[in-house]
Write an enzyme that holds these catalytic residues in place. Structure first.
Site, PDB file in Angstrom:
ATOM      1  N   GLU A 278       8.804   7.248  58.076  1.00  0.00           N
ATOM      2  CA  GLU A 278       8.711   5.840  57.574  1.00  0.00           C
ATOM      3  C   GLU A 278       7.357   5.020  58.166  1.00  0.00           C
ATOM      4  OE1 GLU A 278      12.279   4.306  59.322  1.00  0.00           O
ATOM      5  OE2 GLU A 278      11.438   4.051  61.207  1.00  0.00           O
ATOM      6  N   SER A 279       6.769   5.902  59.008  1.00  0.00           N
ATOM      7  CA  SER A 279       5.440   5.226  59.318  1.00  0.00           C
ATOM      8  C   SER A 279       4.323   5.274  58.248  1.00  0.00           C
ATOM      9  CB  SER A 279       4.716   5.984  60.330  1.00  0.00           C
ATOM     10  OG  SER A 279       4.902   7.324  60.129  1.00  0.00           O
TER      11      SER A 279
END
Lengths: 283, 250
Positions: free
Chosen positions: B51-52
């Site tokens: 999700e980064s």
């Protein structure tokens, strides 16, 4: 804004008691040095905004700088709890902290709306969760075209956003790369933006996927090599995973945390005035 | 056969659910271990999304955080966080979402926010993170969580991420929801009619009675319980290397 200013001057000029402050950087490029300067200058009653509070807000919360926190994931990644954050919420130490919890998608969109100077953002999210009960920041709208019910999040517009980047050029334009998170949105959502950088170069290198922020959207640039430690700056440093693990023990105990703050020149000033910046502070 | 623990078994069982070609969104903790284990064993072609912003990350060693440099450096593309959640997660481009839980109920609703009252909590947990939208939009959700009556509760104190809703019939989301809950005891799957989590598989050495005792509600048990094959030597070796954060050419 063209020439770099000392970090202490940038914080003194642009971060005020009671401000809404966003220090962004998703694991990478977290502006720790700027946070420590905020603590040193004794700022109080801040509303801190950040997707992942991380150690950087655990420190500011423990030092009593914050009254409110807007966030989406408040853990020490891969390690466990943020103990100062927990102590503030659970036991009101050093004082009560009011929290506003988004999902990552929600807060990322709230920054995007803020950057666009729109009042809210739309996403397909939150449905069926208790997070929706925070009606002052999360609500629902009906699509005027399809009738679909969607989540709405109130825009976030910080008074000041602070980020760390790899480079500035001689004109004060800023370049960052690697995991760039939500920094562009957070900077453009803010009234004022401060950037700390690893170094100043004559000309930016060619880099795929880099984010460039023109100098005229920035209030100040400060040169702070290794200013993201214990986070990292791709191309300059690696994440200090050992410190992230050590933080668990440092932060678990109030006395030990205060001793750590004292050792590093970050302890809250007991007589109430701002702490003078120290020349040789290596946190 | 080497020795293994129930935690090893849980991670191995989770890894086995990933297949070549699956697009998998990976969070911190056990999901990170399981997804990387799958890539190093039977599913080298499974795509890891963090999700980064790292898409198709091929980390050489187990990342401690989801924002380690190795993820960006080895990824096909690195996108911003708003793009990740709007164009990739929200748009339904994720096949498998792995989630953890501090509390989970019989309909797969997850709490990662607070234990106790929201405004005056006994324990303030990390919070929602990416999970609410992953839980809603991923093709299928695999929950990895150790089973105990403290975690498997009659009612979650707070719904951070929705499974099938309070009575199992309120799910209004794109994805299929929590199709598997993998624990240190075995595997639970939603009943096809009611969506109630039902014990369908047991790890070696675990009894139905133990699984029932580790659950805070009267656990539904399938008529035919399957045995989960124990971890192979290859799986255990790969798992150990990941835990030691040994680098491999990936």
């Amino acid at each position: 804004m063209t020439s770099p200013v000392p970090l202490a001057d940038a914080i003194a000029a642009h971060v005020h008691d009671g401000d809404t402050v966003a220090l962004e950087g998703f694991t990478h490029l977290i502006p720790f040095a700027a946070a420590h300067e905020i603590a040193r200058q004794g700022r109080r009653h801040l509303t801190l905004v950040r997707m992942t509070p991380d150690l950087v807000y655990d420190q500011l919360i423990g030092l009593g700088c914050a009254d409110e926190l807007v966030f989406s994931y408040g853990g020490n990644p891969g390690v466990g709890s943020l103990h100062r954050l927990r102590d503030a919420v659970e036991n009101h130490w050093p004082h009560r902290l009011t929290v506003h919890e988004h999902s990552h998608a929600g807060l990322a969109n709230a920054y995007s709306a803020g950057a666009a100077r729109l009042p809210f953002a739309v996403l397909r999210g939150y449905h069926g969760t208790d997070l929706e009960e925070q009606r002052d920041i999360i609500s629902r709208v009906t699509c005027p075209f399809t009738g679909e019910e969607l989540a709405a999040v109130k825009a976030v517009n910080p008074d000041v956003t602070i980020i760390h980047a790899q480079l500035a050029d001689r004109d004060g334009n800023v370049m960052l790369w690697g995991i760039t998170g939500v920094q562009r949105e957070a900077v453009l959502a803010a009234e004022r933006a401060i950037v700390t950088v690893e170094e100043v170069v004559d000309e930016f290198p060619e880099r795929t996927g880099a984010v460039i922020l023109p100098n005229w959207v920035l209030a100040a640039v400060s040169v702070v090599p290794n200013g993201a430690w214990p986070s990292y700056a791709a191309g300059y440093s690696v994440r200090d995973n050992d410190f992230y693990q050590q933080w668990d023990a440092i932060s678990r105990d109030r006395e030990r945390f205060l001793a750590w703050a004292e050792e590093n020149g970050l302890a809250p000033d007991s007589v109430g005035g701002p702490v003078e910046p120290k020349e040789s502070t290596h946190v | 056969m080497s020795e293994w623990t129930s935690a090893d078994m849980m991670n191995v069982a989770a890894a086995r659910e990933l297949h070549d070609g699956d697009v998998c969104l990976v969070g911190v903790g056990p999901p990170n271990l399981a997804a990387n284990l799958a890539r190093r064993t039977h599913a080298p072609g499974c795509r890891l999304v963090y999700e980064s912003g790292a898409i198709d990350a091929r980390p050489k060693k187990l990342p401690l955080s989801i924002g380690d440099d190795d993820l960006a450096a080895t990824a096909t593309a690195v996108v911003s966080v708003p793009e990740m959640f709007n164009f990739w997660v929200g748009a339904g481009r994720i096949d498998v979402g792995f989630l953890g839980a501090a509390q989970i109920d019989r309909y797969g609703n997850i709490n990662t926010t607070v234990i106790g009252d929201h405004d005056n909590p006994k324990v303030r947990l990390p919070g929602a993170g990416g999970a609410p939208e992953i839980a809603a939009a991923a093709g299928r959700v695999i929950v990895i969580v150790k089973q105990s009556p403290r975690t498997f509760v009659e009612r979650v104190d707070f719904v951070s991420s929705v499974g099938y809703g309070p009575t199992g019939r309120e799910r209004m989301a794109r994805g299929a929801g929590p199709t598997l809950v993998i624990t240190d005891h075995g595997v639970l799957e939603p009943d096809p009619e009611t969506n109630e989590l039902t014990l369908t598989r047991l790890h070696q050495g675990v009894t139905v009675q133990q699984a029932v005792k580790a659950t805070g509600w009267p656990l539904k048990v399938a008529d035919d319980i399957e045995d989960v094959p124990p971890p192979s030597d290859e799986e255990l070796t790969a798992l150990q290397k990941l835990r030691n954060r040994e680098a491999v050419d990936a």
